[in-house]
Design a protein around this motif. Structure first.
Motif, PDB file in Angstrom:
ATOM      1  N   PRO A  23       0.840  -1.207   0.000  1.00 31.03           N
ATOM      2  CA  PRO A  23       0.000   0.000   0.000  1.00 31.03           C
ATOM      3  C   PRO A  23       0.871   1.251   0.000  1.00 31.03           C
ATOM      4  O   PRO A  23       1.804   1.360   0.797  1.00 31.03           O
ATOM      5  CB  PRO A  23      -0.777  -0.118   1.312  1.00 31.03           C
ATOM      6  CG  PRO A  23       0.054  -1.004   2.185  1.00 31.03           C
ATOM      7  CD  PRO A  23       0.722  -1.965   1.247  1.00 31.03           C
ATOM      8  N   THR A  25       0.418   5.513  -0.240  1.00 23.84           N
ATOM      9  CA  THR A  25      -0.263   6.786  -0.383  1.00 23.84           C
ATOM     10  C   THR A  25       0.435   7.614  -1.441  1.00 23.84           C
ATOM     11  O   THR A  25       1.651   7.780  -1.393  1.00 23.84           O
ATOM     12  CB  THR A  25      -0.226   7.513   0.987  1.00 23.84           C
ATOM     13  OG1 THR A  25      -1.049   6.776   1.886  1.00 23.84           O
ATOM     14  CG2 THR A  25      -0.706   8.940   0.878  1.00 23.84           C
ATOM     15  N   GLY A 301      11.700  -3.120   2.382  1.00 24.06           N
ATOM     16  CA  GLY A 301      13.053  -3.125   1.825  1.00 24.06           C
ATOM     17  C   GLY A 301      13.397  -4.353   0.996  1.00 24.06           C
ATOM     18  O   GLY A 301      14.576  -4.627   0.783  1.00 24.06           O
ATOM     19  N   GLY A 322       7.154  -2.044  -2.123  1.00 26.45           N
ATOM     20  CA  GLY A 322       6.575  -0.703  -2.175  1.00 26.45           C
ATOM     21  C   GLY A 322       7.276   0.156  -3.205  1.00 26.45           C
ATOM     22  O   GLY A 322       6.898   0.179  -4.381  1.00 26.45           O
ATOM     23  N   ARG A 323       8.352   0.852  -2.769  1.00 23.42           N
ATOM     24  CA  ARG A 323       9.030   1.810  -3.654  1.00 23.42           C
ATOM     25  C   ARG A 323       9.415   1.223  -5.017  1.00 23.42           C
ATOM     26  O   ARG A 323       9.278   1.928  -6.018  1.00 23.42           O
ATOM     27  CB  ARG A 323      10.231   2.413  -2.920  1.00 23.42           C
ATOM     28  CG  ARG A 323       9.782   3.401  -1.845  1.00 23.42           C
ATOM     29  CD  ARG A 323      10.837   3.654  -0.810  1.00 23.42           C
ATOM     30  NE  ARG A 323      11.091   2.458  -0.006  1.00 23.42           N
ATOM     31  CZ  ARG A 323      11.949   2.397   1.000  1.00 23.42           C
ATOM     32  NH1 ARG A 323      12.660   3.460   1.322  1.00 23.42           N
ATOM     33  NH2 ARG A 323      12.095   1.277   1.683  1.00 23.42           N
TER      34      ARG A 323
HETATM   35  C1  LIG Z   1       5.173   6.847  -0.994  1.00 22.72           C
HETATM   36  C2  LIG Z   1       4.840   5.848   0.086  1.00 22.72           C
HETATM   37  C3  LIG Z   1       3.565   5.807   0.616  1.00 22.72           C
HETATM   38  C4  LIG Z   1       3.216   4.841   1.580  1.00 22.72           C
HETATM   39  N1  LIG Z   1       1.919   4.776   2.014  1.00 22.72           N
HETATM   40  C5  LIG Z   1       1.529   3.750   2.809  1.00 22.72           C
HETATM   41  C6  LIG Z   1       0.162   3.557   3.117  1.00 22.72           C
HETATM   42  O1  LIG Z   1      -0.742   4.288   2.659  1.00 22.72           O
HETATM   43  N2  LIG Z   1      -0.146   2.514   3.941  1.00 22.72           N
HETATM   44  C7  LIG Z   1       0.798   1.690   4.461  1.00 22.72           C
HETATM   45  O2  LIG Z   1       0.474   0.771   5.220  1.00 22.72           O
HETATM   46  N3  LIG Z   1       2.111   1.834   4.159  1.00 22.72           N
HETATM   47  C8  LIG Z   1       2.484   2.834   3.328  1.00 22.72           C
HETATM   48  N4  LIG Z   1       3.806   2.933   2.963  1.00 22.72           N
HETATM   49  C9  LIG Z   1       4.772   1.897   3.375  1.00 22.72           C
HETATM   50  C10 LIG Z   1       4.902   0.819   2.277  1.00 22.72           C
HETATM   51  O3  LIG Z   1       3.733   0.045   2.168  1.00 22.72           O
HETATM   52  C11 LIG Z   1       6.080  -0.142   2.543  1.00 22.72           C
HETATM   53  O4  LIG Z   1       5.813  -0.864   3.701  1.00 22.72           O
HETATM   54  C12 LIG Z   1       7.397   0.597   2.678  1.00 22.72           C
HETATM   55  O5  LIG Z   1       7.591   1.473   1.593  1.00 22.72           O
HETATM   56  C13 LIG Z   1       8.571  -0.368   2.766  1.00 22.72           C
HETATM   57  O6  LIG Z   1       8.612  -1.203   1.637  1.00 22.72           O
HETATM   58  P1  LIG Z   1       9.610  -0.923   0.406  1.00 22.72           P
HETATM   59  O7  LIG Z   1      11.000  -0.927   0.993  1.00 22.72           O
HETATM   60  O8  LIG Z   1       9.382  -2.062  -0.520  1.00 22.72           O
HETATM   61  O9  LIG Z   1       9.253   0.408  -0.176  1.00 22.72           O
HETATM   62  C14 LIG Z   1       4.175   3.920   2.042  1.00 22.72           C
HETATM   63  C15 LIG Z   1       5.472   3.990   1.518  1.00 22.72           C
HETATM   64  C16 LIG Z   1       5.810   4.916   0.552  1.00 22.72           C
HETATM   65  C17 LIG Z   1       7.201   4.913  -0.030  1.00 22.72           C
END
Ligand SMILES: Cc1cc2nc3c(=O)[nH]c(=O)nc-3n(C[C@H](O)[C@H](O)[C@H](O)COP(=O)(O)O)c2cc1C
Length: 366
Positions: A23, A25, A301, A322-323
């Motif tokens: 997820p 935002t 991550g 996510g990212r």
């Molecule tokens: C731009 C952005 C918006 C995010 N919005 C949410 C959100 O609405 N709900 C949520 O549970 N986590 C949110 N997260 C956290 C991500 O779901 C994820 O757990 C986090 O980015 C770590 O994973 P990654 O390293 O793959 O990016 C957000 C992260 C980013 C970068």
């Protein structure tokens, strides 16, 4: 073939692979209604086995950030229908993340400028939300002082979660993910460092701390069925001014045990990556997996190699990214074929229009 690209049966829902889009935002719904760009964005990412939508506030009160698309009006539901249609047309599956921020909010995003709500009237220090500053300009501002909820209001919010779940199903979502993570309302109740209430929802006992989370889960399950309900948790999270407390591990394991008996679609551990980086966190997650019998999603991550490792080790069933999904709409396909990944532009994560949102090409189009 790596397990990451094998299909998965999620409580009867067929996922084409074990790659989940986490997820995120993106704050692009100026009037809180998802539009054709939102549909394009999610449709582009339908190669994931499962998409979890950005956090969608269940009410004006549940909103902490400008431009987040909601889950509580007829217009919002119609907007989301375009999104789920776009994802389903591409053979994808999508859950809606339903969200109440609690104290992580600001008067400028609350109806009529009233105070945000929380288990206790304690402000989240050293934190920021995306709202209007004193001159009415959008930007990062400190959360406002919240007021404490009374028990009738807690029950009202529980019902609003259930109503939002109903709306999500009406909008064509395959299920909902209750946002119990990242320092928002549900975690504010779970955290005994913050929750000093003295009623049945009070932090002095494990049962009190987890009561609200379980009541929300039960209300949502009663409305749309357990197979369509997941929950996101971030055990030991310190986001938005939450702190360590006695009995923290026992609290999370008690919640895991309660949730295990409810036959949910999944638990999504949002900070699994950082937990696994310490010996303590690693053994906690192993214990969590023993206590919780259902599907787990790990996030935080991950890259292909680390995702394959946690799947191979049997620590989780699905892995969320996510990212990487921001800049790689076809992330699952790129990983599967060994194609290179693009880097996201951090300056366009939140707000704006198409730039940094729908204009990242799929690999073959590069
Ligand atoms: C731009 C952005 C918006 C995010 N919005 C949410 C959100 O609405 N709900 C949520 O549970 N986590 C949110 N997260 C956290 C991500 O779901 C994820 O757990 C986090 O980015 C770590 O994973 P990654 O390293 O793959 O990016 C957000 C992260 C980013 C970068």
């Amino acid at each position: 073939m790596s397990e990451l690209f094998s299909s998965y049966n999620l409580s009867g829902l067929h996922l084409k692979n074990r790659v989940v889009m986490a997820p995120m935002t993106r704050a692009r719904a100026v009037d809180t209604v998802p539009d054709s760009n939102t549909a394009l964005y999610y449709g582009q990412r339908a190669g994931a086995g499962l998409i979890v939508s950005e956090g969608t506030p269940i009410s004006d009160e549940g909103r902490g950030y400008l431009y987040t698309p909601g889950a509580y009006s007829v217009e919002q539901v119609a907007g989301w229908k375009k999104v789920t249609d776009a994802v389903h047309a591409q053979g994808g599956k999508i859950f809606s993340q339903i969200w109440h921020v609690g104290r992580v909010s600001h008067v400028s995003v609350q109806r009529d400028g009233i105070a945000p709500v929380a288990p206790v009237a304690v402000i989240a220090k050293d934190s920021n939300v995306f709202a209007l500053d004193e001159s009415g300009v959008p930007g990062l501002v400190a959360p406002s002082a919240p007021r404490a909820l009374n028990t009738d209001e807690i029950n009202r919010i529980t019902q609003e979660f259930a109503d939002a779940a109903d709306n999500a199903v009406k909008a064509g979502f395959d299920g909902v993910e209750i946002h119990g993570a990242n320092g928002y309302l549900i975690e504010q109740f779970i955290n005994a460092g913050l929750n000093k209430r003295e009623d049945a929802y009070g932090g002095a006992t494990i049962a009190g701390r987890i009561r609200f989370a379980l009541e929300v889960v039960d209300a949502v399950v009663a409305r749309i069925g357990s197979a369509r309900v997941g929950i996101r948790l971030t055990p030991f999270s310190r986001l938005f001014d939450l702190h360590a407390f006695d009995g923290e591990k026992e609290t999370w394991l008690a919640l895991a045990a309660e949730l295990s008996s409810r036959n949910l679609a999944y638990i999504h551990i949002g900070n699994a990556g950082s937990l696994l980086a310490t010996e303590e966190g690693y053994s906690f997650l192993k214990e969590f997996r023993e206590v919780y019998q259902g599907t787990l999603i790990f996030a935080g991550g991950y890259r292909q190699e680390t995702a394959e490792r946690v799947l191979d080790e049997g620590l989780t069933d699905l892995v969320a990214f996510g990212r990487p999904y921001i800049a790689n709409p076809d992330l699952a396909e790129r990983m599967q074929h060994g194609w290179p990944l693009a880097d996201p532009d951090y300056t366009t994560f939140y707000g704006g229009a198409q730039k940094g949102y729908t204009d990242y090409p799929a690999y073959k189009a590069v």
